[in-house]
Scaffold this active site. Structure first.
Site, PDB file in Angstrom:
ATOM      1  N   GLY A 152      75.176  62.820  27.624  1.00 21.39           N
ATOM      2  CA  GLY A 152      74.516  61.563  27.292  1.00 21.39           C
ATOM      3  C   GLY A 152      73.207  61.820  26.566  1.00 21.39           C
ATOM      4  O   GLY A 152      73.181  62.114  25.366  1.00 21.39           O
ATOM      5  N   GLY A 153      72.113  61.752  27.295  1.00 22.75           N
ATOM      6  CA  GLY A 153      70.761  61.821  26.730  1.00 22.75           C
ATOM      7  C   GLY A 153      70.534  62.938  25.715  1.00 22.75           C
ATOM      8  O   GLY A 153      69.981  62.709  24.631  1.00 22.75           O
ATOM      9  N   GLU A 206      79.553  54.289  34.698  1.00 25.13           N
ATOM     10  CA  GLU A 206      78.757  53.090  34.395  1.00 25.13           C
ATOM     11  C   GLU A 206      79.668  51.871  34.251  1.00 25.13           C
ATOM     12  O   GLU A 206      79.301  50.766  34.628  1.00 25.13           O
ATOM     13  CB  GLU A 206      77.918  53.335  33.122  1.00 25.13           C
ATOM     14  CG  GLU A 206      76.757  54.269  33.426  1.00 25.13           C
ATOM     15  CD  GLU A 206      76.287  55.108  32.252  1.00 25.13           C
ATOM     16  OE1 GLU A 206      76.625  54.800  31.098  1.00 25.13           O
ATOM     17  OE2 GLU A 206      75.570  56.108  32.510  1.00 25.13           O
ATOM     18  N   GLY A 234      71.891  61.162  33.971  1.00 25.93           N
ATOM     19  CA  GLY A 234      70.613  60.598  33.540  1.00 25.93           C
ATOM     20  C   GLY A 234      69.468  60.857  34.496  1.00 25.93           C
ATOM     21  O   GLY A 234      68.414  60.236  34.384  1.00 25.93           O
ATOM     22  N   ASN A 285      78.224  61.314  24.282  1.00 30.90           N
ATOM     23  CA  ASN A 285      78.373  59.904  24.674  1.00 30.90           C
ATOM     24  C   ASN A 285      77.038  59.200  24.450  1.00 30.90           C
ATOM     25  O   ASN A 285      76.118  59.349  25.241  1.00 30.90           O
ATOM     26  CB  ASN A 285      78.798  59.819  26.156  1.00 30.90           C
ATOM     27  CG  ASN A 285      78.913  58.374  26.614  1.00 30.90           C
ATOM     28  OD1 ASN A 285      78.848  57.447  25.805  1.00 30.90           O
ATOM     29  ND2 ASN A 285      79.075  58.179  27.915  1.00 30.90           N
ATOM     30  N   TRP A 286      76.984  58.457  23.356  1.00 28.69           N
ATOM     31  CA  TRP A 286      75.717  57.803  23.000  1.00 28.69           C
ATOM     32  C   TRP A 286      75.420  56.584  23.870  1.00 28.69           C
ATOM     33  O   TRP A 286      74.327  56.019  23.806  1.00 28.69           O
ATOM     34  CB  TRP A 286      75.755  57.354  21.537  1.00 28.69           C
ATOM     35  CG  TRP A 286      75.633  58.483  20.561  1.00 28.69           C
ATOM     36  CD1 TRP A 286      75.376  59.804  20.843  1.00 28.69           C
ATOM     37  CD2 TRP A 286      75.742  58.396  19.132  1.00 28.69           C
ATOM     38  NE1 TRP A 286      75.322  60.532  19.678  1.00 28.69           N
ATOM     39  CE2 TRP A 286      75.549  59.692  18.613  1.00 28.69           C
ATOM     40  CE3 TRP A 286      75.992  57.351  18.247  1.00 28.69           C
ATOM     41  CZ2 TRP A 286      75.593  59.975  17.250  1.00 28.69           C
ATOM     42  CZ3 TRP A 286      76.037  57.625  16.886  1.00 28.69           C
ATOM     43  CH2 TRP A 286      75.833  58.923  16.392  1.00 28.69           C
ATOM     44  N   LYS A 287      76.404  56.113  24.613  1.00 26.82           N
ATOM     45  CA  LYS A 287      76.227  54.886  25.413  1.00 26.82           C
ATOM     46  C   LYS A 287      75.727  53.755  24.505  1.00 26.82           C
ATOM     47  O   LYS A 287      76.140  53.714  23.350  1.00 26.82           O
ATOM     48  CB  LYS A 287      75.306  55.163  26.608  1.00 26.82           C
ATOM     49  CG  LYS A 287      75.786  56.400  27.384  1.00 26.82           C
ATOM     50  CD  LYS A 287      75.091  56.630  28.689  1.00 26.82           C
ATOM     51  CE  LYS A 287      75.664  57.889  29.352  1.00 26.82           C
ATOM     52  NZ  LYS A 287      75.110  58.148  30.669  1.00 26.82           N
TER      53      LYS A 287
END
Ligand code: 13P
Length: 253
Positions: free
Chosen positions: A234-235, A97, A173, A9-11
């Site tokens: 994510g990160g 989010e 995160g 998930n690159w956001k």
């Protein structure tokens, strides 16, 4: 046996050039689709181009969000019909989010999950508790109710194909992941909720990911747990080499 599914998930990260260069670096190196579903969830702007780039590879593309209506006066929104039309396979729904910053509720999550199936998209439905709820010991109650509401009105067949991502909000995160044992316990509880709401077969078929500070160094611990079938990252999914390490450590280690 449930096939593992690892999703990046690159956001709201990367430019088009960064996104295409990641795909070029990764697409020939990922494990075969028969072994693991490797999914990249880029910002909506790059979906069409990345779907073309991953053709004939073992990578698949997911949207990070969509609207539940197929068209209309919804300025700035993403149509599920348009996602299907360009060849997107998955869609993340109800990420914390979006629940926290964009007013998504259990009701809109449910509408989106139903819409995803109408347009042949596989929903990755996110659930998870806040730090406060975690500290009060409310994790199972919160997560159980999120799952029940998200899946209201689905058929057993649809539930078998859905993906749930259990992401404790306090672990996203923060570098502070849940322990693999605790995450497995919550994922086992989610299976019991699905068994009650639908059937034992549905609970055994549905794939459940863990998300929240997953890294190449800790993914194996999570993937070794019996109720965890994958990770939503994510990160640590933003760099090509790190994404490949996640797949390797999570599925080959
Ligand atoms: P991090 O892996 O950066 O903690 O993010 C998790 C997440 O929110 C994936 O959807």
């Amino acid at each position: 046996m449930r096939k593992p599914i690892i999703a990046a998930n690159w956001k709201m990260n990367k430019t088009l050039l960064e996104a295409t260069s990641f795909i070029e670096q990764v697409k020939g190196e990922v494990l075969p689709k028969s072994k693991v579903d490797s999914v990249v969830c880029p910002p909506a702007l790059f979906l069409a181009q990345l779907v073309e780039l991953v053709k004939n590879s073992d990578l698949e593309i997911s949207a990070q969000n969509m609207h539940f209506e197929e068209s209309g006066a919804f300025t700035g929104e993403i149509s599920p019909k348009a996602l299907e039309d360009i060849g997107v396979k998955y869609v993340i729904i109800g990420h914390s989010e979006r629940r926290e910053m964009f007013n998504e509720t259990d009701e809109t999550v449910n509408k989106k999950v139903l819409a995803a199936f109408n347009y042949h998209l596989t929903p990755i439905v996110c659930v998870g508790e806040t730090l406060q709820q975690y500290e009060k010991g409310e994790t199972k109650r919160i997560v159980g109710s999120q799952v029940k509401m998200a899946f209201a009105g689905l058929t057993e067949q649809q539930v078998k194909q859905a993906i749930i991502a259990y992401e404790p909000i306090w672990a996203i995160g923060t570098g502070k992941s849940s322990t693999a044992k605790a995450a497995n316990e919550v994922c086992g509880y989610i299976r019991r909720v699905v068994a009650e709401q639908f059937s034992k077969e549905a609970a055994e078929s549905i794939r459940i990911q863990y998300g929240g500070s997953v890294k190449p160094e800790n993914i194996k611990e999570f993937m070794s747990e019996p109720n965890i079938d994958g990770a939503l990252v994510g990160g640590a999914s933003l760099e090509a080499q790190s994404f490949l390490q996640l797949l390797e450590a999570g599925c080959n280690g």
